[in-house]
Design a protein around this motif. Structure first.
Motif, PDB file in Angstrom:
ATOM      1  N   ARG A 132      32.061  56.031  29.115  1.00 61.49           N
ATOM      2  CA  ARG A 132      30.744  56.187  28.494  1.00 61.49           C
ATOM      3  C   ARG A 132      29.628  55.644  29.402  1.00 61.49           C
ATOM      4  N   ASP A 133      29.999  54.881  30.443  1.00 66.41           N
ATOM      5  CA  ASP A 133      28.990  54.332  31.344  1.00 66.41           C
ATOM      6  C   ASP A 133      28.834  55.172  32.618  1.00 66.41           C
ATOM      7  N   SER A 134      29.216  56.434  32.533  1.00 65.88           N
ATOM      8  CA  SER A 134      29.076  57.342  33.669  1.00 65.88           C
ATOM      9  C   SER A 134      27.609  57.453  34.084  1.00 65.88           C
ATOM     10  N   ILE A 135      27.367  57.659  35.378  1.00 64.61           N
ATOM     11  CA  ILE A 135      25.998  57.801  35.883  1.00 64.61           C
ATOM     12  C   ILE A 135      25.282  58.960  35.203  1.00 64.61           C
ATOM     13  N   SER A 136      26.016  59.981  34.795  1.00 65.33           N
ATOM     14  CA  SER A 136      25.374  61.130  34.148  1.00 65.33           C
ATOM     15  C   SER A 136      24.569  60.728  32.914  1.00 65.33           C
ATOM     16  N   TYR A 137      24.950  59.640  32.263  1.00 65.83           N
ATOM     17  CA  TYR A 137      24.233  59.190  31.064  1.00 65.83           C
ATOM     18  C   TYR A 137      22.919  58.495  31.387  1.00 65.83           C
ATOM     19  N   GLY A 138      22.773  58.045  32.617  1.00 67.64           N
ATOM     20  CA  GLY A 138      21.548  57.333  32.997  1.00 67.64           C
ATOM     21  C   GLY A 138      21.604  56.913  34.448  1.00 67.64           C
ATOM     22  N   GLY A 139      22.401  55.865  34.741  1.00 65.81           N
ATOM     23  CA  GLY A 139      22.525  55.439  36.124  1.00 65.81           C
ATOM     24  C   GLY A 139      23.128  54.059  36.255  1.00 65.81           C
ATOM     25  N   THR A 140      23.086  53.542  37.472  1.00 60.64           N
ATOM     26  CA  THR A 140      23.610  52.213  37.761  1.00 60.64           C
ATOM     27  C   THR A 140      22.642  51.454  38.656  1.00 60.64           C
ATOM     28  N   VAL A 141      22.738  50.133  38.582  1.00 60.90           N
ATOM     29  CA  VAL A 141      22.033  49.238  39.507  1.00 60.90           C
ATOM     30  C   VAL A 141      23.099  48.456  40.250  1.00 60.90           C
ATOM     31  N   GLU A 142      23.016  48.432  41.573  1.00 58.46           N
ATOM     32  CA  GLU A 142      23.967  47.699  42.397  1.00 58.46           C
ATOM     33  C   GLU A 142      23.191  46.802  43.353  1.00 58.46           C
ATOM     34  N   ILE A 143      23.570  45.528  43.394  1.00 55.27           N
ATOM     35  CA  ILE A 143      22.906  44.541  44.241  1.00 55.27           C
ATOM     36  C   ILE A 143      23.863  44.131  45.352  1.00 55.27           C
ATOM     37  N   PHE A 144      23.354  44.071  46.578  1.00 55.45           N
ATOM     38  CA  PHE A 144      24.160  43.721  47.740  1.00 55.45           C
ATOM     39  C   PHE A 144      23.687  42.408  48.348  1.00 55.45           C
ATOM     40  N   ALA A 145      24.546  41.814  49.159  1.00 53.75           N
ATOM     41  CA  ALA A 145      24.207  40.543  49.794  1.00 53.75           C
ATOM     42  C   ALA A 145      23.157  40.720  50.881  1.00 53.75           C
ATOM     43  N   THR A 146      23.161  41.867  51.558  1.00 52.35           N
ATOM     44  CA  THR A 146      22.207  42.119  52.642  1.00 52.35           C
ATOM     45  C   THR A 146      21.627  43.518  52.518  1.00 52.35           C
ATOM     46  N   PRO A 147      20.426  43.735  53.053  1.00 49.60           N
ATOM     47  CA  PRO A 147      19.861  45.089  53.066  1.00 49.60           C
ATOM     48  C   PRO A 147      20.726  46.073  53.845  1.00 49.60           C
ATOM     49  N   GLU A 148      21.416  45.582  54.897  1.00 51.31           N
ATOM     50  CA  GLU A 148      22.267  46.458  55.695  1.00 51.31           C
ATOM     51  C   GLU A 148      23.440  46.987  54.865  1.00 51.31           C
ATOM     52  N   ASP A 149      24.035  46.112  54.046  1.00 49.06           N
ATOM     53  CA  ASP A 149      25.126  46.560  53.171  1.00 49.06           C
ATOM     54  C   ASP A 149      24.628  47.584  52.159  1.00 49.06           C
ATOM     55  N   ALA A 150      23.425  47.342  51.618  1.00 47.55           N
ATOM     56  CA  ALA A 150      22.854  48.283  50.642  1.00 47.55           C
ATOM     57  C   ALA A 150      22.592  49.634  51.292  1.00 47.55           C
ATOM     58  N   ARG A 151      22.038  49.611  52.492  1.00 52.02           N
ATOM     59  CA  ARG A 151      21.759  50.854  53.197  1.00 52.02           C
ATOM     60  C   ARG A 151      23.059  51.617  53.497  1.00 52.02           C
ATOM     61  N   GLY A 152      24.094  50.892  53.925  1.00 53.00           N
ATOM     62  CA  GLY A 152      25.369  51.531  54.220  1.00 53.00           C
ATOM     63  C   GLY A 152      25.965  52.214  53.007  1.00 53.00           C
TER      64      GLY A 152
END
Length: 200
Positions: A132-152
């Motif tokens: 029921r928590d599929s992205i199709s229903y809305g979305g997700t927020v993901e936090i990374f330790a570094t901007p480089e990890d987030a970009r990757g």
């Protein structure tokens, strides 16, 4: 509030000398500030991916965006987009991808509904393995330790979607510093762009 008058002291030769000595430092500081502000800003999609490497203040919080966890960023989205509803905040045992806390992966994650699409039959059809928590229903927020990890991670998701070609309608991806927000493809481009502005 009353305005208090200040005593204006004459500028002495010694004060002028001190100011002259500090002028190069001030000039260097202004140059560094100009260089930082020349970085690119977020772009609203027409394309399915809008990435922004800047880490700005969190709207209405007074705390830097990078200092927030996924649930707090979702609350920020709720303040800007009233149709957003927090669905779940994951931990190491509930993360469906099994990536939470692993090297170079997200350190915090939440999922949300957007009621403009979560009630659509298409959202249920697109849900992943009945979750029921599929992205199709809305979305997700993901936090990374570094901007480089987030970009990757954002690049990895984008490349995977592109590889699927016409077999997949790509979800929207927005990134700001260490924050990645993935948004349902069932939203229109105009609706989705509000998410990019909310974390800009």
């Amino acid at each position: 509030m009353p305005v208090h008058a200040r005593t204006v002291r004459p500028i002495t030769r010694r004060a002028l000398a001190v100011r002259a000595l500090t002028l190069p430092a001030v000039t260097a500081l202004l140059a560094a500030t100009a260089a930082c502000s020349a970085a690119p800003s977020a772009a609203a999609p027409p394309a399915p991916v809008a990435a922004n490497g800047q880490t700005g203040p969190a709207t209405g919080t007074g705390r830097p965006l990078a200092a927030l966890d996924a649930a707090a960023v979702t609350q920020q989205l709720i303040r800007v987009i009233p149709t957003v509803k927090l669905t779940v905040t994951y931990d190491g045992t509930t993360d469906p991808n099994g990536k939470l806390g692993r090297p170079h992966q997200y350190v915090s994650k939440s999922a949300f509904d957007d009621t403009r699409v979560s009630g659509l039959p298409k959202a249920k059809e697109d849900e992943s393995r009945g979750r029921r928590d599929s992205i199709s229903y809305g979305g997700t927020v993901e936090i990374f330790a570094t901007p480089e990890d987030a970009r990757g991670w954002a690049d990895y998701i984008d490349q995977g979607q592109q590889a699927m070609g016409s077999l997949l309608t790509p979800d929207y991806i927005f990134r700001n510093g260490t924050v990645v927000v993935r948004v349902s493809h069932l939203l229109t481009t105009e609706q989705a762009s509000a998410y990019g502005r909310a974390i800009a």
